[in-house]
Design a protein around this motif. Structure first.
Motif, PDB file in Angstrom:
ATOM      1  N   MET A  49       0.771  -1.208  -0.151  1.00  0.00           N
ATOM      2  CA  MET A  49       0.069   0.138  -0.232  1.00  0.00           C
ATOM      3  C   MET A  49       0.962   1.245  -0.053  1.00  0.00           C
ATOM      4  N   ALA A  50       0.371   2.497  -0.734  1.00  0.00           N
ATOM      5  CA  ALA A  50       0.919   3.580  -0.643  1.00  0.00           C
ATOM      6  C   ALA A  50       0.076   4.741   0.087  1.00  0.00           C
ATOM      7  N   THR A  51       0.674   5.655   0.541  1.00  0.00           N
ATOM      8  CA  THR A  51      -0.106   6.810   1.332  1.00  0.00           C
ATOM      9  C   THR A  51       0.255   8.142   0.604  1.00  0.00           C
ATOM     10  N   VAL A  52      -1.114   9.112   0.728  1.00  0.00           N
ATOM     11  CA  VAL A  52      -0.921  10.535   0.340  1.00  0.00           C
ATOM     12  C   VAL A  52      -2.069  11.104   1.211  1.00  0.00           C
ATOM     13  N   TYR A  53      -1.800  12.375   1.558  1.00  0.00           N
ATOM     14  CA  TYR A  53      -2.535  13.044   2.287  1.00  0.00           C
ATOM     15  C   TYR A  53      -3.123  14.096   1.453  1.00  0.00           C
ATOM     16  N   LEU A  54      -4.508  14.546   1.388  1.00  0.00           N
ATOM     17  CA  LEU A  54      -4.834  15.291   0.519  1.00  0.00           C
ATOM     18  C   LEU A  54      -5.931  16.458   1.244  1.00  0.00           C
ATOM     19  N   GLY A  55      -5.628  17.524   1.166  1.00  0.00           N
ATOM     20  CA  GLY A  55      -6.510  18.730   1.489  1.00  0.00           C
ATOM     21  C   GLY A  55      -7.325  19.425   0.702  1.00  0.00           C
ATOM     22  N   MET A  56      -8.735  19.233   0.708  1.00  0.00           N
ATOM     23  CA  MET A  56      -9.285  19.808  -0.378  1.00  0.00           C
ATOM     24  C   MET A  56     -10.477  20.619   0.213  1.00  0.00           C
ATOM     25  N   GLY A  57     -10.337  21.239   1.168  1.00  0.00           N
ATOM     26  CA  GLY A  57     -11.307  22.320   2.130  1.00  0.00           C
ATOM     27  C   GLY A  57     -11.931  21.217   3.213  1.00  0.00           C
ATOM     28  N   CYS A  58     -13.159  21.310   3.479  1.00  0.00           N
ATOM     29  CA  CYS A  58     -13.809  20.455   4.563  1.00  0.00           C
ATOM     30  C   CYS A  58     -13.524  19.037   4.122  1.00  0.00           C
ATOM     31  N   PHE A  59     -12.942  18.317   4.906  1.00  0.00           N
ATOM     32  CA  PHE A  59     -12.679  16.962   4.843  1.00  0.00           C
ATOM     33  C   PHE A  59     -13.725  15.840   4.554  1.00  0.00           C
ATOM     34  N   TRP A  60     -15.012  16.247   5.001  1.00  0.00           N
ATOM     35  CA  TRP A  60     -16.277  15.455   5.159  1.00  0.00           C
ATOM     36  C   TRP A  60     -16.338  14.866   3.607  1.00  0.00           C
ATOM     37  N   GLY A  61     -16.614  16.129   2.612  1.00  0.00           N
ATOM     38  CA  GLY A  61     -16.873  15.705   1.385  1.00  0.00           C
ATOM     39  C   GLY A  61     -15.814  14.947   0.614  1.00  0.00           C
ATOM     40  N   ALA A  62     -14.562  15.561   0.862  1.00  0.00           N
ATOM     41  CA  ALA A  62     -13.270  14.985   0.244  1.00  0.00           C
ATOM     42  C   ALA A  62     -13.124  13.506   0.785  1.00  0.00           C
ATOM     43  N   GLU A  63     -13.313  13.254   1.890  1.00  0.00           N
ATOM     44  CA  GLU A  63     -13.322  11.575   2.225  1.00  0.00           C
ATOM     45  C   GLU A  63     -14.373  10.740   1.656  1.00  0.00           C
ATOM     46  N   ARG A  64     -15.349  11.363   1.352  1.00  0.00           N
ATOM     47  CA  ARG A  64     -16.447  10.497   0.676  1.00  0.00           C
ATOM     48  C   ARG A  64     -16.286  10.379  -0.519  1.00  0.00           C
TER      49      ARG A  64
ATOM     50  N   HIS B 257      -2.906  23.779  11.097  1.00  0.00           N
ATOM     51  CA  HIS B 257      -3.183  22.516  10.442  1.00  0.00           C
ATOM     52  C   HIS B 257      -4.238  22.987   9.147  1.00  0.00           C
ATOM     53  N   THR B 258      -4.239  21.988   8.320  1.00  0.00           N
ATOM     54  CA  THR B 258      -5.189  21.878   7.347  1.00  0.00           C
ATOM     55  C   THR B 258      -5.891  20.691   7.627  1.00  0.00           C
ATOM     56  N   GLU B 259      -7.404  20.678   7.282  1.00  0.00           N
ATOM     57  CA  GLU B 259      -8.130  19.271   7.100  1.00  0.00           C
ATOM     58  C   GLU B 259      -7.688  18.653   5.778  1.00  0.00           C
ATOM     59  N   VAL B 260      -7.154  17.363   6.024  1.00  0.00           N
ATOM     60  CA  VAL B 260      -6.788  16.466   5.192  1.00  0.00           C
ATOM     61  C   VAL B 260      -7.165  15.021   5.276  1.00  0.00           C
ATOM     62  N   VAL B 261      -7.238  14.374   4.111  1.00  0.00           N
ATOM     63  CA  VAL B 261      -7.778  13.039   4.123  1.00  0.00           C
ATOM     64  C   VAL B 261      -6.608  12.326   3.999  1.00  0.00           C
ATOM     65  N   LYS B 262      -6.267  11.300   4.746  1.00  0.00           N
ATOM     66  CA  LYS B 262      -5.315  10.133   4.562  1.00  0.00           C
ATOM     67  C   LYS B 262      -5.673   9.079   3.889  1.00  0.00           C
ATOM     68  N   VAL B 263      -4.846   8.889   2.803  1.00  0.00           N
ATOM     69  CA  VAL B 263      -5.557   8.083   1.537  1.00  0.00           C
ATOM     70  C   VAL B 263      -4.568   6.946   1.568  1.00  0.00           C
ATOM     71  N   VAL B 264      -4.885   5.611   2.000  1.00  0.00           N
ATOM     72  CA  VAL B 264      -3.956   4.602   1.708  1.00  0.00           C
ATOM     73  C   VAL B 264      -4.595   3.751   0.507  1.00  0.00           C
ATOM     74  N   PHE B 265      -3.725   3.735  -0.358  1.00  0.00           N
ATOM     75  CA  PHE B 265      -4.136   3.071  -1.681  1.00  0.00           C
ATOM     76  C   PHE B 265      -3.291   1.950  -2.356  1.00  0.00           C
TER      77      PHE B 265
END
Length: 216
Positions: A48-63, A98-106
């Motif tokens: 697995m690889a990981t990246v952290y993405l901040g796109m504003g509010c993390f609720w919609g970004a995570e979904r 801090h910024t709101e981010v989503v940790k994405v394990v892919f």
């Protein structure tokens, strides 16, 4: 003594000296993903690889991100600031950095980092600086935090391609996405994890530019 005002949406980064002090112990969060049941903190499968993405509010970004084939697990959290183990109420003051981010394990054998970054650049407006739409403050800035030099090069290359695409579409605004090696990631509170799966009619602030990213 710090007085926390969660409605004070600061747009200027604090310094180490002015940031909130935080705490030694991590804040409580969920153990497993509400949708997939997979462990938020690992262990993750080999490869697995990981990246952290901040796109504003993390609720919609995570979904958005957990629905991409090849994404193994997503986690809402905070990164890029100074305050250790911050709470949501602290981050929204702008005094943690801090910024709101989503940790994405892919799984890179199924979905490439380029493909994820194509979704990233198309799904929000990365030219707004310390905001996304009506969400204003350092905590809503666009960000890509990567775990190695190769991913850093990929992120910069995709950023440049999207910037060129914006220009080709007649937009003069510049991409302000922060692209740096991954700083320490702090898990957000339980109720933020997979928020829109638990609250399907909840707020989602994702708004793209309408410009396609030519890479990915």
């Amino acid at each position: 003594m710090y007085v926390i005002d969660m409605f004070n949406k600061k747009t200027t980064m604090p310094t180490v000296a002015t940031a909130l002090p935080g705490r030694v112990e991590p804040i409580a969060t969920a153990e497993t993903h509400f949708v997939s049941g997979r462990p938020l903190k690992g262990p993750y499968p080999d490869g697995m690889a990981t990246v952290y993405l901040g796109m504003g509010c993390f609720w919609g970004a995570e979904r958005l991100l957990w629905q991409i084939p090849g994404v193994w697990v997503t986690v809402a959290g905070y990164a890029g600031g100074y305050t250790p183990n911050p709470t949501y109420q602290e981050t929204v003051t702008g005094l943690t950095g801090h910024t709101e981010v989503v940790k994405v394990v892919f799984d890179p054998a199924i979905v490439s980092l380029e493909a994820l970054l194509k979704v990233f650049f198309e799904a929000h407006d990365p030219t707004q600086g310390m905001r996304q739409g009506n969400d204003i403050g350092t905590t809503y800035r666009s960000a890509i935090y990567v775990e190695n030099d190769a991913d850093l090069q990929t992120a910069n290359r995709v950023r440049d391609a999207f910037q060129a695409a914006l220009g080709g579409a007649g937009r003069t605004s510049k991409v302000t996405t922060e692209i740096i090696p991954a700083p320490e990631f702090f898990y957000a509170e339980d109720y933020h994890q997979q928020y829109l799966a638990k609250n399907p009619n909840g707020y989602c602030g994702l708004r793209g530019t309408g410009v396609s990213c030519p890479i990915g």
